[in-house]
Design a protein around this motif. Structure first.
Motif, PDB file in Angstrom:
ATOM      1  N   LEU A  17       0.815  -1.214   0.000  1.00 24.00           N
ATOM      2  CA  LEU A  17       0.000   0.000   0.000  1.00 24.00           C
ATOM      3  C   LEU A  17       0.850   1.266   0.000  1.00 24.00           C
ATOM      4  CD1 LEU A  17      -2.895  -0.959   2.452  1.00 24.00           C
ATOM      5  CD2 LEU A  17      -2.962  -0.825  -0.034  1.00 24.00           C
ATOM      6  N   GLU A  18       1.987   1.232   0.681  1.00 23.37           N
ATOM      7  CA  GLU A  18       2.852   2.412   0.728  1.00 23.37           C
ATOM      8  C   GLU A  18       3.309   2.823  -0.671  1.00 23.37           C
ATOM      9  OE1 GLU A  18       3.753   4.526   2.981  1.00 23.37           O
ATOM     10  OE2 GLU A  18       2.681   3.608   4.658  1.00 23.37           O
ATOM     11  N   GLN A  19       3.569   1.846  -1.523  1.00 26.88           N
ATOM     12  CA  GLN A  19       4.015   2.153  -2.875  1.00 26.88           C
ATOM     13  C   GLN A  19       2.868   2.563  -3.788  1.00 26.88           C
ATOM     14  OE1 GLN A  19       6.295  -1.132  -4.400  1.00 26.88           O
ATOM     15  NE2 GLN A  19       7.904  -0.945  -2.831  1.00 26.88           N
ATOM     16  N   ARG A  20       1.646   2.190  -3.437  1.00 31.10           N
ATOM     17  CA  ARG A  20       0.492   2.523  -4.267  1.00 31.10           C
ATOM     18  C   ARG A  20       0.011   3.960  -4.064  1.00 31.10           C
ATOM     19  NH1 ARG A  20      -1.907  -1.660  -7.157  1.00 31.10           N
ATOM     20  NH2 ARG A  20      -0.346  -3.315  -7.288  1.00 31.10           N
ATOM     21  N   VAL A  21       0.448   4.639  -2.998  1.00 27.93           N
ATOM     22  CA  VAL A  21       0.064   6.027  -2.734  1.00 27.93           C
ATOM     23  C   VAL A  21       1.243   6.914  -3.092  1.00 27.93           C
ATOM     24  CG1 VAL A  21      -0.736   7.676  -1.004  1.00 27.93           C
ATOM     25  CG2 VAL A  21      -1.459   5.282  -0.865  1.00 27.93           C
ATOM     26  N   ARG A  22       1.038   7.804  -4.030  1.00 27.84           N
ATOM     27  CA  ARG A  22       2.154   8.614  -4.532  1.00 27.84           C
ATOM     28  C   ARG A  22       2.745   9.491  -3.425  1.00 27.84           C
ATOM     29  NH1 ARG A  22      -2.249  11.974  -6.598  1.00 27.84           N
ATOM     30  NH2 ARG A  22      -1.861  14.147  -5.982  1.00 27.84           N
ATOM     31  N   ALA A  23       4.000   9.818  -3.566  1.00 27.91           N
ATOM     32  CA  ALA A  23       4.734  10.517  -2.510  1.00 27.91           C
ATOM     33  C   ALA A  23       4.188  11.913  -2.233  1.00 27.91           C
ATOM     34  CB  ALA A  23       6.215  10.597  -2.876  1.00 27.91           C
ATOM     35  N   ASP A  24       3.617  12.570  -3.249  1.00 31.97           N
ATOM     36  CA  ASP A  24       3.139  13.942  -3.066  1.00 31.97           C
ATOM     37  C   ASP A  24       1.635  14.020  -2.846  1.00 31.97           C
ATOM     38  OD1 ASP A  24       2.416  13.161  -5.590  1.00 31.97           O
ATOM     39  OD2 ASP A  24       2.866  15.087  -6.536  1.00 31.97           O
ATOM     40  N   HIS A  25       1.009  12.900  -2.487  1.00 31.62           N
ATOM     41  CA  HIS A  25      -0.435  12.925  -2.261  1.00 31.62           C
ATOM     42  C   HIS A  25      -0.752  13.742  -1.003  1.00 31.62           C
ATOM     43  CE1 HIS A  25      -4.585  11.669  -1.752  1.00 31.62           C
ATOM     44  NE2 HIS A  25      -4.532  11.102  -2.954  1.00 31.62           N
ATOM     45  N   LEU A 354      -3.905  22.112   6.395  1.00 27.79           N
ATOM     46  CA  LEU A 354      -2.564  22.095   6.949  1.00 27.79           C
ATOM     47  C   LEU A 354      -1.445  21.795   5.954  1.00 27.79           C
ATOM     48  CD1 LEU A 354      -2.970  20.589  10.525  1.00 27.79           C
ATOM     49  CD2 LEU A 354      -2.241  22.899   9.880  1.00 27.79           C
ATOM     50  N   PRO A 355      -1.619  20.908   4.954  1.00 32.50           N
ATOM     51  CA  PRO A 355      -0.480  20.646   4.038  1.00 32.50           C
ATOM     52  C   PRO A 355       0.087  21.907   3.405  1.00 32.50           C
ATOM     53  CG  PRO A 355      -2.148  18.965   3.756  1.00 32.50           C
ATOM     54  CD  PRO A 355      -2.726  19.987   4.700  1.00 32.50           C
ATOM     55  N   LYS A 356      -0.765  22.796   2.916  1.00 35.13           N
ATOM     56  CA  LYS A 356      -0.269  24.031   2.309  1.00 35.13           C
ATOM     57  C   LYS A 356       0.332  24.970   3.343  1.00 35.13           C
ATOM     58  CE  LYS A 356      -3.121  24.212  -1.855  1.00 35.13           C
ATOM     59  NZ  LYS A 356      -4.104  25.007  -2.644  1.00 35.13           N
ATOM     60  N   LEU A 357      -0.289  25.047   4.517  1.00 31.72           N
ATOM     61  CA  LEU A 357       0.212  25.946   5.551  1.00 31.72           C
ATOM     62  C   LEU A 357       1.579  25.476   6.074  1.00 31.72           C
ATOM     63  CD1 LEU A 357      -3.062  26.560   7.596  1.00 31.72           C
ATOM     64  CD2 LEU A 357      -1.910  28.179   6.069  1.00 31.72           C
ATOM     65  N   LEU A 358       1.760  24.173   6.136  1.00 31.34           N
ATOM     66  CA  LEU A 358       3.027  23.611   6.613  1.00 31.34           C
ATOM     67  C   LEU A 358       4.092  23.598   5.521  1.00 31.34           C
ATOM     68  CD1 LEU A 358       1.648  20.621   8.706  1.00 31.34           C
ATOM     69  CD2 LEU A 358       2.652  22.722   9.613  1.00 31.34           C
ATOM     70  N   GLY A 359       3.682  23.881   4.287  1.00 29.56           N
ATOM     71  CA  GLY A 359       4.646  23.887   3.196  1.00 29.56           C
ATOM     72  C   GLY A 359       5.050  22.496   2.754  1.00 29.56           C
ATOM     73  N   GLU A 360       4.197  21.499   3.054  1.00 30.83           N
ATOM     74  CA  GLU A 360       4.497  20.128   2.660  1.00 30.83           C
ATOM     75  C   GLU A 360       3.812  19.829   1.337  1.00 30.83           C
ATOM     76  OE1 GLU A 360       3.813  17.341   5.730  1.00 30.83           O
ATOM     77  OE2 GLU A 360       4.693  18.570   7.296  1.00 30.83           O
ATOM     78  N   PRO A 361       4.203  18.757   0.648  1.00 26.78           N
ATOM     79  CA  PRO A 361       3.628  18.441  -0.647  1.00 26.78           C
ATOM     80  C   PRO A 361       2.121  18.329  -0.597  1.00 26.78           C
ATOM     81  CG  PRO A 361       5.524  17.048  -0.215  1.00 26.78           C
ATOM     82  CD  PRO A 361       5.255  17.795   1.048  1.00 26.78           C
TER      83      PRO A 361
END
Length: 362
Positions: A17-25, A354-361
């Motif tokens: 499952l870890e590989q099936r979810v893209r890194a920048d999701h 939060l993803p945008k506020l934290l500056g994460e993908p």
């Protein structure tokens, strides 16, 4: 007995499952924050479960599933379980392995009372905001408050006279036919037989009256995150009373803070209460019919105009909670349950931003 929050099945499946979810999701960043908050609440969860019996579904998994229900506008828990059957992204976020069976939808109903008793929704919201990387995003000086109507899960036909002891339904789970023409109904003389906590209310003159509750939110102005949320019965003073309760913990400091609000909060008693708490009332002036309680000693400051502009962002939170999280009309009954779900939806709104506020993908 409390179940474990561990994913199993990796040794017996070719699907990772870890590989099936893209890194920048976007859900990767959200899941990281959620896992930190749930780990901090581990002691709270343990106190809700006994040490005997079969292991239950882990409360962490239930809460993650409920977050997905809000994020993706899944209408019911039955549909959520169907989605978990085939959606690898949902399984990954919840923590279910590919080969694990999905639990029955009734699990939510059975565990909701347990989570309600532990006030988990409010603690979850607070824990997210207390995480170090989230706390630095928050303002401690400038806030905004507002309220919104949440329609109750009750028909107007269920709003019957308190003295009416007749049958409450017409068979088949339906309310009995009723003709309300010419009948004066009010909360003093009538109550809903479906949800007695819901009350009749209309937003303004000439508008339709509905059975509803009022949801309240307190937002910090720097990042636009909700720092407190609650739900109450409707009344003419409910919004102002809830605002005082929510802002008081933040006002316990030497330096004055500001509170922005719309003109519905422009009442002399409310403004005086805020000043007693060392809170500067940055409230929009209501000058349509009477003299405003907000005078030049407040409006002359540049910070007042800034608060008036920033306060409108709380409508974005209410819009998301009602349109995306499905809270335009609640699907639960009873003030306590609807309050729990509304607060949990407020936490979901913070997480989605939060993803945008934290500056994460994202």
């Amino acid at each position: 007995m409390r179940g474990t929050d561990k994913r199993s099945g990796e040794l017996f499946s070719y699907v990772d499952l870890e590989q099936r979810v893209r890194a920048d999701h976007p859900l990767r960043a959200i899941r990281g924050v959620v896992s930190e908050a749930l780990e901090a609440l581990s002691g709270e969860f343990s106190a809700l479960y006994s040490g005997m019996g079969r292991p239950s579904i882990a409360p962490e998994m239930l809460l993650r599933a409920m977050l997905l229900q809000a994020f993706y506008s899944v209408r019911s828990e039955r549909q959520l379980m169907e989605r978990l059957e085939f959606d690898l992204l949902f399984r990954w976020f919840v923590g279910l392995g590919v080969d694990e069976l999905v639990w029955d939808h009734s699990t939510f109903s059975k565990n909701r009372d347990r989570l309600l008793a532990g006030e988990i929704a409010a603690k979850f919201l607070t824990t997210i905001l207390e995480l170090p990387r989230v706390r630095r995003l928050l303002s401690s000086d400038h806030f905004s408050v507002d309220g919104t109507l949440i329609e109750a899960w009750a028909s107007m036909k269920s709003f019957r006279s308190r003295d009416d002891e007749g049958p409450g339904n017409g068979g088949g789970g339906r309310n009995a036919p009723a003709d309300f023409r010419g009948e004066k109904r009010s909360n003093d003389t009538h109550a809903s037989s479906t949800d007695p906590d819901a009350m009749l209310y209309k937003k303004g003159p000439g508008m339709e009256a509905k059975l509803c509750f009022i949801g309240h939110g307190l937002m910090e102005n720097r990042s636009g995150l909700l720092v407190d949320a609650r739900l109450t019965r409707v009344s003419g003073h409910a919004e102002r009373l809830a605002a005082l309760e929510m802002i008081e913990p933040f006002a316990e400091r030497p330096r004055a803070i500001t509170l922005g609000a719309d003109r519905g909060y422009d009442a002399a008693e409310f403004v005086e209460e805020l000043r007693t708490l060392n809170v500067r009332p940055h409230i929009a002036q209501n000058i349509s019919r009477r003299r405003s309680a907000i005078d030049r000693r407040t409006t002359r400051h540049a910070s007042y105009a800034a608060s008036i502009r920033a306060r409108k962002r709380i409508e974005e939170a209410f819009g998301w909670i009602k349109s995306i999280a499905g809270f335009r009309k609640t699907k639960l009954r009873g003030l306590a349950k609807v309050d729990w779900a509304f607060t949990f939806a407020a936490a979901a709104y913070n997480l989605i931003r939060l993803p945008k506020l934290l500056g994460e993908p994202s």
